[in-house]
Design an enzyme around this catalytic site. Structure first.
Site, PDB file in Angstrom:
ATOM      1  N   ARG A 161       1.574  -2.724  11.018  1.00 37.56           N
ATOM      2  CA  ARG A 161       0.907  -2.506   9.729  1.00 37.56           C
ATOM      3  C   ARG A 161      -0.096  -3.620   9.463  1.00 37.56           C
ATOM      4  O   ARG A 161       0.244  -4.808   9.531  1.00 37.56           O
ATOM      5  CB  ARG A 161       1.950  -2.479   8.608  1.00 37.56           C
ATOM      6  CG  ARG A 161       1.379  -2.490   7.191  1.00 37.56           C
ATOM      7  CD  ARG A 161       2.503  -2.427   6.174  1.00 37.56           C
ATOM      8  NE  ARG A 161       2.052  -2.553   4.792  1.00 37.56           N
ATOM      9  CZ  ARG A 161       2.280  -3.610   4.019  1.00 37.56           C
ATOM     10  NH1 ARG A 161       2.964  -4.667   4.485  1.00 37.56           N
ATOM     11  NH2 ARG A 161       1.838  -3.631   2.768  1.00 37.56           N
TER      12      ARG A 161
ATOM     13  N   ARG B 232      -4.097  -6.288 -13.869  1.00 42.30           N
ATOM     14  CA  ARG B 232      -3.654  -7.636 -14.224  1.00 42.30           C
ATOM     15  C   ARG B 232      -4.164  -7.985 -15.617  1.00 42.30           C
ATOM     16  O   ARG B 232      -5.178  -7.448 -16.075  1.00 42.30           O
ATOM     17  CB  ARG B 232      -4.187  -8.676 -13.221  1.00 42.30           C
ATOM     18  CG  ARG B 232      -3.765  -8.422 -11.779  1.00 42.30           C
ATOM     19  CD  ARG B 232      -4.322  -9.491 -10.841  1.00 42.30           C
ATOM     20  NE  ARG B 232      -4.023  -9.208  -9.450  1.00 42.30           N
ATOM     21  CZ  ARG B 232      -2.886  -9.481  -8.840  1.00 42.30           C
ATOM     22  NH1 ARG B 232      -1.919 -10.071  -9.537  1.00 42.30           N
ATOM     23  NH2 ARG B 232      -2.686  -9.182  -7.580  1.00 42.30           N
TER      24      ARG B 232
ATOM     25  N   LYS C 202       2.002   6.250  -0.350  1.00 43.69           N
ATOM     26  CA  LYS C 202       3.008   5.295  -0.795  1.00 43.69           C
ATOM     27  C   LYS C 202       3.553   5.745  -2.149  1.00 43.69           C
ATOM     28  O   LYS C 202       2.791   5.930  -3.094  1.00 43.69           O
ATOM     29  CB  LYS C 202       2.400   3.895  -0.897  1.00 43.69           C
ATOM     30  CG  LYS C 202       1.951   3.342   0.437  1.00 43.69           C
ATOM     31  CD  LYS C 202       1.124   2.083   0.292  1.00 43.69           C
ATOM     32  CE  LYS C 202       1.924   0.921  -0.241  1.00 43.69           C
ATOM     33  NZ  LYS C 202       1.100  -0.327  -0.304  1.00 43.69           N
TER      34      LYS C 202
ATOM     35  N   THR D 269      10.083  -2.508   2.047  1.00 41.57           N
ATOM     36  CA  THR D 269      10.152  -3.601   1.074  1.00 41.57           C
ATOM     37  C   THR D 269      11.495  -4.328   1.062  1.00 41.57           C
ATOM     38  O   THR D 269      12.532  -3.733   0.784  1.00 41.57           O
ATOM     39  CB  THR D 269       9.832  -3.142  -0.364  1.00 41.57           C
ATOM     40  OG1 THR D 269       8.670  -2.306  -0.361  1.00 41.57           O
ATOM     41  CG2 THR D 269       9.561  -4.345  -1.253  1.00 41.57           C
TER      42      THR D 269
END
Length: 474
Positions: A35, A76, A217, A275
């Protein structure tokens, strides 16, 4: 270079693993697909890694998959007055567009999409959920909120909005430039971040075309509301438990993982569980028992692949992490409960001749204790249909297409190999026998189940099933 396991390993490349020597060590330890995380690194860095992997592929004679992971939008807060703000439960706060702070307690939020989409009662999670606020009022140029979980927030911390669908494309200008670069390099998979609705997948599909497999994803709760359509429109799925675990209650993530794996098996799409699988091995030479159990659970669920992130990208023990993951998979797949657990989650076979033939091939191979299933495939679909049944015997997937061969390195149980196209029954039997023996899967007089599509050279047919005895039928 045969792997003695069915589930595959994906490893993220980073500073700890980018050299040709380290990439080779990782491959030999068990990596099937590498990846490239485009949230970090320059184009020239990724180009060097890509070239080194392709050199390694030529050296070893084995196809190696390369996954490009796009960054996606990053939401953010802006720069807060004084660099940080200490919030306590019950405090009232106001979010405003960047540049309109007005007072020291206002929190800049440089994303107009949020002001247009959020509603009272919805939550904003700041800094990976460490701080939670609930919206109490919405204006054109401000959001009023009450702090539910307090803490310190500082400049540019990430924001998650689990209950809000934003009018925001998953592809930023950076992503579009990165995607064009990756496709030019020749990546095998493209992972799409921040997917909220099926239309997000359609948008990416239009840009990628058929030049790479599209991997979605799953990291937003809104995607789960449309999961059947999203899986159907994707070529593969990644269960991205990092962001998903921030936006969902932690106790919901394990069940969602199982649902996603089953949905992908039903749709004949490979699924990666990702993850923090061996997170402690970023700084320690061995994992916790809970982490080993986490990897094993994904294997018991029937996932096609499990992924290493920081462990192989920046960790102190990247090769050891891959080797540990390989050992956990192999031990799990030989456990006496493995077959029964995988079979218990098996989806119903789709009512069509290609799926029925593939399922029959898997069942027949197990029943006669064949040494292998040889699947001749142009697009990879035949091998994928067989893999959905999770047979107890290896799948030798023969294809004339190098790109398909590399993508097959992500599929459960598939040992992909390049082979010229076949044009007759005689050629099919002879090539199946040759490949089964040369790749170390079978020897005379063992049995091999062969699956192909007739007429030969037609993608997606999967309508012919044959049993051959090596040394006799060829």
């Amino acid at each position: 270079m045969r792997r003695h396991r069915h589930a595959k390993i994906v490893a993220t490349v980073g500073p700890a693993s980018a050299s040709p020597e380290r990439l080779k060590a990782l491959f030999l330890a068990g990596v099937d697909t590498f990846r490239l995380n485009f949230s970090h690194g320059l184009h020239q860095d990724h180009a060097r890694v890509h070239a080194a992997i392709r050199d390694l592929e030529r050296e070893t004679g084995r196809p190696i998959g390369i996954l490009q992971d796009l960054q996606g939008p990053k939401i953010r807060i802006g720069t807060v007055a004084g660099g940080k703000l200490d919030l306590a439960a019950g405090d009232r706060v106001r979010f405003v567009p960047e540049g309109r702070e007005g007072n020291a307690r206002a929190i800049p939020l440089p994303h107009p999409e949020i002001f247009a989409s959020v509603a009272p009662g919805q939550d904003l999670l700041i800094d990976d959920g460490r701080v939670r606020v609930r919206v109490t009022g919405v204006q054109d140029d401000a959001l009023d909120a009450e702090v539910v979980t307090g803490g310190v927030i500082s400049d540019r911390k990430g924001v998650n909005l689990p209950g809000t669908v934003l009018a925001l494309s998953p592809l930023t200008e950076k992503d579009r430039a990165d995607l064009a670069f990756g496709l030019e390099l020749g990546v095998d998979w493209v992972a799409l971040s921040f997917v909220q609705t099926p239309s997000d997948v359609i948008e990416a599909r239009g840009l990628i075309g058929g030049r790479a497999g599209l991997m979605t994803k799953i990291e937003k709760p809104s995607a789960l509301e449309h999961i059947e359509d999203i899986v159907r429109l994707s070529d593969a799925v990644m269960v991205a438990r990092g962001d998903l675990g921030v936006e969902l209650p932690p106790e919901d993530v394990p069940g969602r993982q199982k649902e996603l794996v089953r949905a992908c098996r039903r749709a004949v799409k490979p699924v990666i569980v990702a993850t923090q699988m061996l997170d402690s091995m970023v700084s320690a030479p061995s994992p916790t028992r809970a982490e080993a159990s986490d990897v094993a659970t994904a294997v018991y669920d029937g996932a096609d692949a499990v992924m290493l992130s920081a462990e192989s990208a920046v960790g102190q023990y990247p090769v050891e992490a891959v080797a540990m993951m390989d050992r956990i998979i192999r031990r799990t797949e030989t456990h006496r409960l493995y077959r029964s657990l995988v079979a218990a989650s098996e989806p119903e076979v789709e009512d069509s001749p290609p799926h029925a033939v593939a399922a029959a091939a898997a069942g027949l191979a197990d029943a006669i204790q064949a040494a292998a299933i040889v699947a001749f495939t142009l697009s990879g679909t035949t091998a994928a249909r067989i893999a959905r049944k999770r047979p107890n015997v290896p799948i030798l997937a023969a294809t004339p297409d190098p790109g398909v061969s590399r993508r097959l390195s992500l599929y459960w149980g598939a040992h992909s190999v390049l082979s010229e196209d076949i044009a007759s029954y005689e050629a099919m039997a002879a090539k199946a026998s040759e490949l089964a023996q040369s790749e170390g899967f079978a020897q005379s007089p063992e049995l091999v189940v062969v699956v192909a599509g007739i007429p030969f050279g037609t993608p997606g047919t999967t309508n012919n099933l044959r049993v051959i005895e090596l040394g006799r039928d060829t």
